[in-house]
Design an enzyme around this catalytic site. Sequence first.
Site, PDB file in Angstrom:
ATOM      1  N   ARG A  37       0.825  -1.216   0.000  1.00  0.00           N
ATOM      2  CA  ARG A  37       0.000   0.000   0.000  1.00  0.00           C
ATOM      3  C   ARG A  37       0.857   1.263   0.000  1.00  0.00           C
ATOM      4  NH1 ARG A  37      -4.607  -2.097   4.243  1.00  0.00           N
ATOM      5  NH2 ARG A  37      -5.990  -3.025   2.701  1.00  0.00           N
ATOM      6  N   LYS A 195     -19.299 -17.604   2.654  1.00  0.00           N
ATOM      7  CA  LYS A 195     -20.728 -17.453   2.883  1.00  0.00           C
ATOM      8  C   LYS A 195     -21.447 -16.676   1.793  1.00  0.00           C
ATOM      9  CE  LYS A 195     -20.416 -17.617   7.946  1.00  0.00           C
ATOM     10  NZ  LYS A 195     -20.760 -16.898   9.208  1.00  0.00           N
TER      11      LYS A 195
END
Length: 394
Positions: A37, A195
């Site tokens: 980053r 999920k």
Amino acid sequence: MNVKKLADLDVAGKRVFIRADLNVPQDEAGNIVEDTRIRASLPSIRYCLERGAAVMVTSHLGRPTEGECRAEDTLAPIAVRLGELLGKPVRLIRDWVEGGFEVRAGEIVLLENCRCNKGEKKDNEELAKKMAALCDIYVNDAFGTAHRAEATTHGIARFAPVACAGMLMGAEIDALTKATENPARPLVAIVGGAKVSTKLTILKTLAQKVDQLIVGGGIANTFLLASGKRIGESLAEPELVKEAQAIMDMMKARGAEVPLPVDVVVADEVSALARANRIPVDEVGPHDRILDVGPKSSAKLADIIAHAGTIVWNGPVGVFEHNQFAGGTKMMASAIAHSEAFCIAGGGDTLAAIAKFHIAQDIGYISTGGGAFLEFLEGKKLPAIAALEARFAD
């Protein structure tokens, strides 16, 4: 999307405030263990420094308590690393909101962790105005936080004399727009993860747009349940079977499809020592756990990818961290690397897979955002980008 771009502005002699994303992982001693980053923020910083701007950079780090700046919250290690990469000293300024510090033309300072300031998270207007008064040009280069309306990502953009997108933010906007607005067809989306519930919105949004929706991991298991297959003790969400069926019906009605596995790799546990068995999907036993797609399914997915015009990739198709369950993700990654399609990839697990299989140079664009990447794909308006759009005509 119409936003001002840093590269189109004259920054010479101007005070430039850059909101970067320098939230890098550190070890217990405070040493930076991965600096991607920081490196990604360099083009905007260098652009301004080389043109004689007085540069102020800030970022969040971790989850500090507003109004406090403990030792673990400080950007001091970031300042050191940034200085090493730039080849010049980077001063760290504490208590900077009220000003009172000097920055010369061609100099860079790092402003202490912005989330230590009271009002940052709640996008406090008074705080935003004070920060805006520090600069002539505000640059948002933190796409990873673009889905949050905070004082340094949203509020300041409303009040700074000029507000624009930095090099990284501009590249993110261009790449995501290319992949979602009038993309080259066929448009293939890959959505993996544990999920359905965490990615239900994006699955529904993509189901209305894409030609093929490849699902993987626990998400694929829920879709297998919806299609009437037995999945043994595999990770799934039976309560969302109807939602999965609705997504498949939606795709079918458009002449598109959700290609489900015809063979899978199973084991009785998730571990590096687990024995992997490749079986047809119809032979999954009551105690089996599906941990990857099988070779026939992998070949089918590779063929879909080979014929794609645009690929949006978020998530692996198996537990690729263990080599015996990495085959599906590895073949898919190889197919993407060799595809002529424009591919945009994002999300932590996706980036880990790209690194593991050494294909970064073969991906059209790798997004630095996790939540922001997903929310953009969902069609949501990202507050930080909306604030820049509102200032375009100024």
